[in-house]
Design a protein around this motif. Structure first.
Motif, short mmCIF file in Angstrom:
data_model
loop_
_atom_site.label_atom_id
_atom_site.label_comp_id
_atom_site.label_asym_id
_atom_site.label_seq_id
_atom_site.Cartn_x
_atom_site.Cartn_y
_atom_site.Cartn_z
N ARG A 74 0.93 -1.18 -0.11
CA ARG A 74 0.07 0.09 0.16
C ARG A 74 0.76 1.27 0.18
NH1 ARG A 74 -2.85 -0.87 5.38
NH2 ARG A 74 -0.94 -1.92 5.69
N TYR A 75 2.07 1.22 0.88
CA TYR A 75 2.88 2.47 0.88
C TYR A 75 4.16 1.85 0.79
CZ TYR A 75 -1.46 4.35 2.77
OH TYR A 75 -2.70 4.46 2.93
N ARG A 76 5.05 2.80 0.52
CA ARG A 76 6.43 2.34 0.41
C ARG A 76 7.20 2.34 1.79
NH1 ARG A 76 9.07 6.41 -3.45
NH2 ARG A 76 7.12 6.27 -4.69
N GLY A 77 6.55 2.96 2.82
CA GLY A 77 7.26 2.92 4.17
C GLY A 77 6.77 2.11 5.15
N TRP A 78 7.97 1.46 6.06
CA TRP A 78 7.69 0.62 7.16
C TRP A 78 6.87 1.51 8.06
CZ3 TRP A 78 8.78 -4.47 7.81
CH2 TRP A 78 8.72 -4.91 9.37
N ASN A 79 7.17 2.64 8.31
CA ASN A 79 6.51 3.47 9.30
C ASN A 79 6.42 3.15 10.60
OD1 ASN A 79 6.24 5.26 7.02
ND2 ASN A 79 4.45 4.23 6.32
N GLY A 80 7.38 3.02 11.51
CA GLY A 80 7.63 2.81 12.77
C GLY A 80 6.74 1.50 13.07
N ALA A 81 6.26 1.78 14.45
CA ALA A 81 5.26 0.80 15.03
C ALA A 81 4.17 0.28 14.05
CB ALA A 81 4.41 1.39 16.23
N GLN A 82 3.61 1.07 13.05
CA GLN A 82 2.83 0.48 11.93
C GLN A 82 3.05 -0.74 11.04
OE1 GLN A 82 0.17 3.63 9.95
NE2 GLN A 82 2.01 4.96 10.74
N GLN A 84 4.05 -1.30 8.41
CA GLN A 84 3.00 -1.53 7.33
C GLN A 84 3.53 -2.41 6.22
OE1 GLN A 84 2.39 2.65 6.27
NE2 GLN A 84 0.33 2.44 6.97
N LEU A 85 4.79 -2.73 5.91
CA LEU A 85 5.25 -3.74 4.88
C LEU A 85 5.03 -5.19 5.53
CD1 LEU A 85 8.43 -2.12 3.39
CD2 LEU A 85 5.82 -1.63 2.82
N ALA A 86 5.29 -5.37 6.74
CA ALA A 86 4.98 -6.51 7.40
C ALA A 86 3.45 -6.80 7.25
CB ALA A 86 5.38 -6.53 8.65
N ARG A 87 2.58 -5.92 7.49
CA ARG A 87 1.14 -6.01 7.46
C ARG A 87 0.65 -6.54 6.33
NH1 ARG A 87 -1.32 -0.77 10.14
NH2 ARG A 87 -3.33 -1.96 9.46
N ASP A 88 1.30 -5.70 5.26
CA ASP A 88 0.86 -6.13 3.80
C ASP A 88 1.52 -7.72 3.52
OD1 ASP A 88 -0.13 -3.59 3.62
OD2 ASP A 88 1.43 -2.85 2.36
N ALA A 89 2.40 -8.10 3.86
CA ALA A 89 3.03 -9.43 3.68
C ALA A 89 2.15 -10.42 4.49
CB ALA A 89 4.47 -9.66 4.19
N GLU A 90 1.48 -10.14 5.46
CA GLU A 90 0.52 -10.79 6.14
C GLU A 90 -0.63 -10.92 5.52
OE1 GLU A 90 0.45 -9.20 9.96
OE2 GLU A 90 2.07 -10.14 10.77
N TRP A 91 -1.04 -10.00 5.08
CA TRP A 91 -2.20 -9.87 4.13
C TRP A 91 -2.10 -10.89 2.83
CZ3 TRP A 91 -2.58 -8.81 -1.04
CH2 TRP A 91 -3.69 -8.91 -1.64
N ALA A 92 -0.96 -10.62 2.19
CA ALA A 92 -0.74 -11.56 1.15
C ALA A 92 -0.76 -12.87 1.26
CB ALA A 92 0.67 -11.10 0.58
N ALA A 93 -0.18 -13.40 2.49
CA ALA A 93 -0.36 -14.94 2.69
C ALA A 93 -1.96 -15.38 3.02
CB ALA A 93 0.46 -14.96 3.99
N ASP A 94 -2.60 -14.28 3.84
CA ASP A 94 -3.96 -14.45 3.79
C ASP A 94 -4.63 -14.69 2.22
OD1 ASP A 94 -4.19 -14.52 6.76
OD2 ASP A 94 -4.53 -12.48 6.73
N GLU A 95 -4.22 -14.01 1.47
CA GLU A 95 -4.61 -13.83 0.17
C GLU A 95 -4.28 -15.32 -0.61
OE1 GLU A 95 -6.85 -12.84 -3.56
OE2 GLU A 95 -6.99 -12.53 -1.14
N VAL A 96 -3.09 -15.70 -0.24
CA VAL A 96 -2.87 -17.11 -0.81
C VAL A 96 -3.53 -18.04 -0.31
CG1 VAL A 96 -1.06 -18.93 -0.68
CG2 VAL A 96 -0.34 -16.48 -1.26
N VAL A 110 13.59 -8.76 -0.11
CA VAL A 110 14.85 -7.95 -0.09
C VAL A 110 15.09 -6.42 0.37
CG1 VAL A 110 16.48 -6.84 -2.09
CG2 VAL A 110 15.11 -9.12 -2.53
N ASP A 111 16.06 -6.30 1.21
CA ASP A 111 16.23 -4.89 1.75
C ASP A 111 15.17 -4.88 2.85
OD1 ASP A 111 17.57 -2.14 1.44
OD2 ASP A 111 15.23 -1.81 1.50
N MET A 112 14.16 -3.80 2.68
CA MET A 112 13.31 -3.66 3.76
C MET A 112 12.20 -4.74 3.74
SD MET A 112 12.32 -1.41 6.20
CE MET A 112 13.08 0.20 5.77
N GLY A 113 11.99 -5.51 2.40
CA GLY A 113 11.34 -6.47 2.14
C GLY A 113 11.78 -7.87 2.96
N GLY A 114 13.02 -7.92 3.24
CA GLY A 114 13.48 -8.68 3.80
C GLY A 114 13.01 -8.58 5.19
N ARG A 115 13.01 -7.55 5.97
CA ARG A 115 12.61 -7.28 7.38
C ARG A 115 11.10 -7.65 7.48
NH1 ARG A 115 11.91 -1.32 10.38
NH2 ARG A 115 11.81 -2.28 12.65
#
Length: 250
Positions: A74-82, A84-96, A110-115
Motif C-alpha cells: 500500500r505504501y513504500r514506508g515501514w512507518n515505525g510501529a505500524q 506496514q510492509l509486514a502487515r501487507d506481507a501478512e495480508w498477502a499470505a492470507d490472500e494465498v 529484499v532490503d526492507m522487504g527482507g525485514r
C-alpha cells in the motif's frame, strides 16, 4: 467547494510470474524493498529489484506446482510501529490461503522487504523465510529488539554481502544469532566482497535462493552447503561463506 476524496490504498498480489501451474502446491511471495518512513505509494522501481529472483523461482519451480507472486504494498514506508510492509506481507499470505487453499508459503524479501518477510514469518501458512540483504534497525537499548519468536518452526535463510553499505550485515548476524536460540532451522550466508545489490555473485545467490525455496516448500534435498549451514552451531552456520561458482551445473 467539495471536499477532496481521500485515496485509500490496498495491497495486492501481482499476476503469477510465468505460466500458472495446473495444480498449485506451494507459493513464494516476493517482497520488494521499501523505505524506513514514507506515506507515498510503492516505487515503480521496487518490483524491479525482485524481478530476476521471481523469474528464476518461477522457472525452477514450475514442475513442482510453484506459484510466484510479487507483493505490491500500500505504501513504500515501514512507518515505525505500524510496520506496514509486514502487515501487507501478512495480508498477502492470507490472500494465498483464500486463492489456493492450504499450501505452504515462502516469504522472500529484499532490503526492507527482507525485514517484512522476517517479521511476518509467523503467519500460519508460512513455512520458510528468505531474507536477502535485509534492512534492520540499529540496535537501541531504549527500544525492544527486532522480534524473532515468530520464526519458531520455520526454515530461515539470510544472505548478506560483507561490503553492504546500505544495510549493516552485522545486524542481520545478530538477529540470526538470537533466532537460532529458539529455532535451529536458521542459517546465514555471507557473500564476501559483495555489496547491497549482491550483483557481483548474482548467479550464486540465485542458485542458493531457489535451492532453499524449493527444498523448503517441496521437500527437495538441499545442497550440501545449505545442509551444513543449517546443521552447524553458531557462529559457523551463521557466517557461512557462499562459494564462488555455487550451483553451477557440471
Amino acid at each position: 467547494m467539495a471536499e477532496e476524496a481521500t485515496t485509500v490504498r490496498e495491497a495486492r498480489l501481482g499476476k503469477t510470474v510465468g505460466p500458472v501451474p495446473q495444480a498449485v502446491s506451494g507459493v513464494v511471495l516476493l517482497l520488494p524493498p521499501g523505505e524506513e518512513s514514507s506515506a507515498r505509494g510503492p516505487s515503480p522501481l521496487a518490483a524491479a529489484a525482485v524481478r530476476t529472483l521471481s523469474r528464476t523461482l518461477a522457472r525452477e519451480g514450475r514442475r513442482d506446482g510453484l506459484a510466484t507472486h510479487v507483493v505490491h504494498y500500500r505504501y513504500r514506508g515501514w512507518n515505525g510501529a505500524q510496520a506496514q510492509l509486514a502487515r501487507d506481507a501478512e495480508w498477502a499470505a492470507d490472500e494465498v490461503v483464500r486463492r489456493y487453499g492450504d499450501v505452504p508459503v515462502c516469504l522472500a524479501g529484499v532490503d526492507m522487504g527482507g525485514r517484512a518477510a522476517l517479521r511476518a514469518g509467523g503467519h500460519r501458512a508460512v513455512n520458510s523465510v528468505l531474507a536477502l540483504a535485509p534492512w534492520l534497525p540499529e540496535e537501541d537499548v531504549a527500544a525492544p529488539p527486532e522480534p524473532v519468536k515468530q520464526l519458531a518452526g520455520r526454515r530461515v535463510l539470510v544472505v548478506h554481502g560483507t561490503n553492504d553499505r546500505r544495510t549493516d550485515p552485522e545486524l542481520s548476524f545478530r538477529l540470526a544469532a538470537r533466532a537460532k536460540k529458539a529455532n535451529h532451522a536458521i542459517c546465514r550466508f555471507e557473500v564476501h566482497s559483495d555489496g547491497h545489490g549482491l550483483r557481483q555473485h548474482r548467479a550464486e545467490v540465485l542458485a542458493l535462493a531457489h535451492d532453499f525455496v524449493l527444498g523448503s516448500l517441496f521437500g527437495r534435498p538441499y545442497s550440501r552447503p545449505l545442509q551444513d549451514a543449517l546443521a552447524a552451531p553458531p557462529p559457523l552456520g551463521l557466517r557461512m561463506p557462499l562459494a564462488s561458482g555455487f550451483g553451477q551445473r557440471r
